[in-house]
Design a protein around this motif. Structure first.
Motif, short mmCIF file in Angstrom:
data_model
loop_
_atom_site.label_atom_id
_atom_site.label_comp_id
_atom_site.label_asym_id
_atom_site.label_seq_id
_atom_site.Cartn_x
_atom_site.Cartn_y
_atom_site.Cartn_z
N CYS A 1 1.66 -1.52 -6.34
CA CYS A 1 0.73 -1.48 -5.57
C CYS A 1 -0.26 -1.48 -5.52
CB CYS A 1 0.47 0.04 -6.28
SG CYS A 1 0.04 1.83 -4.96
N ARG A 2 -0.90 -1.56 -3.57
CA ARG A 2 -2.56 -2.65 -4.35
C ARG A 2 -3.62 -1.56 -3.63
NH1 ARG A 2 -5.82 -5.01 0.27
NH2 ARG A 2 -4.64 -3.58 1.97
N ARG A 3 -3.48 -0.37 -2.57
CA ARG A 3 -3.67 0.14 -2.79
C ARG A 3 -3.44 1.33 -2.23
NH1 ARG A 3 -9.20 -1.25 1.12
NH2 ARG A 3 -9.43 -2.74 0.17
N ALA B 1 2.08 4.47 -8.48
CA ALA B 1 0.51 3.65 -8.32
C ALA B 1 1.06 3.71 -10.46
CB ALA B 1 0.11 4.47 -8.32
N ASP C 1 0.75 -1.06 -0.44
CA ASP C 1 -0.27 0.32 -0.41
C ASP C 1 0.94 0.98 -0.11
OD1 ASP C 1 -2.75 -1.71 0.15
OD2 ASP C 1 -2.38 -1.54 2.10
N GLN D 1 -6.19 1.43 -8.99
CA GLN D 1 -5.98 1.11 -7.88
C GLN D 1 -6.69 2.08 -7.30
OE1 GLN D 1 -3.47 2.57 -8.95
NE2 GLN D 1 -1.77 0.82 -9.15
N THR E 1 -8.05 3.87 -4.15
CA THR E 1 -7.58 5.58 -3.89
C THR E 1 -8.68 6.12 -2.99
OG1 THR E 1 -6.49 5.64 -5.39
CG2 THR E 1 -7.01 7.43 -4.53
#
Length: 271
Positions: free
Chosen positions: A121-123, A114, A99, A213, A215
């Motif tokens: 990048c997950r979140r 991101a 993250d 992602q 966000t």
């Protein structure tokens, strides 16, 4: 170089032309690591309250690169910086999805990360940030105060200037700035020039719609540096974005660390 006095294990990693200063906490396994890109002219000690309010997940806080004697040639750009950061994270053992959070100037680095590493990048969390040079500008008084802090880091008036930059509660109660000034390590001139040159010509507006992602956009309602309109731009252009507005200024991570951490963790842990 490594030091362990701080709750985070602090490392200073030499790179060609600059150094990366970061705080590391291995934390508990099971949660994705959270990587935080710090703001322009800030140092990770300023985030102590926010860090303390987070859960025990692995954590990496990265200050803007330190430039000691002269500008690296060519000057670093966000695209090169995130490539270097990704290499460092893998060397530290964080090869899994992470993250990413960016604060103010660090929000530009986070957006670039991101974009370049969508599978890493997950979140994404953007706090008090904007789309870069193509942004809705704040009042001239805030810009003048930022320039003053950069050019006169040891000035007796830095409390007044900091209040102008942070806005919100710090502008209404300037005496509250004092408790944070002791943890502020002003950046050198070359460092600040390099930070500004990295931003020069950079904007995420053309490609925000390509970010996939989930966000969280965190914004202060009274932000003099990145006015609230910029948060609406980010939240409207990023396809899967949520906007949370805090009743404060640019420095809400300092004045409202618990509330900011609660919002951040609620987003990162939701199904």
């Amino acid at each position: 170089m490594t030091t362990s006095r701080h709750p985070l294990q602090i490392h200073v990693l030499a790179r060609p032309g600059y150094a990366l200063r970061l705080g590391l906490r291995r934390g508990r396994a099971g949660n994705p690591p959270l990587v935080i890109f710090n703001g322009l002219g800030a140092n990770l000690e300023l985030l102590d309250g926010f860090v303390a309010a987070l859960d025990e997940r692995p954590l990496v806080v990265i200050d803007a690169p330190i430039v000691e004697a002269a500008l690296p040639f060519p000057p670093y750009r966000f695209s090169n910086l995130v490539r270097e950061v990704d290499t460092v994270l893998i060397e530290l053992g964080f090869a899994e999805p992470i993250d990413v959070m960016g604060i103010s100037w660090g929000g530009f680095v986070a957006q670039q990360f991101a974009l370049q590493y969508p599978n890493r990048c997950r979140r994404l969390v953007l706090a008090a940030s904007s789309p870069g040079v193509l942004m809705v500008p704040g009042p001239p008084t805030a810009l003048i105060a930022m320039l003053g802090l950069g050019m006169l880091p040891g000035s007796l008036g830095r409390g007044f200037m900091s209040a102008r930059v942070l806005g919100g509660v710090f502008l209404r109660e300037p005496e509250r700035v004092t408790e944070h000034l002791g943890r502020l390590a002003p950046s050198g001139t070359w460092t600040q020039i390099a930070q500004l040159l990295a931003l020069w010509g950079w904007s995420s507006l053309p490609w925000l719609s390509h970010l996939r992602q989930p966000t969280l956009v965190l914004a202060g309602s009274e932000d003099p540096v990145a006015p609230l309109a910029n948060a609406y731009l980010l939240a409207n252009l990023i396809p899967d974005a949520t906007l949370t507005v805090l009743e404060d200024g640019h420095g809400f991570l300092l004045s409202r660390p618990l509330q900011t951490a609660t919002c951040t963790l609620g987003f990162l842990t939701r199904p």
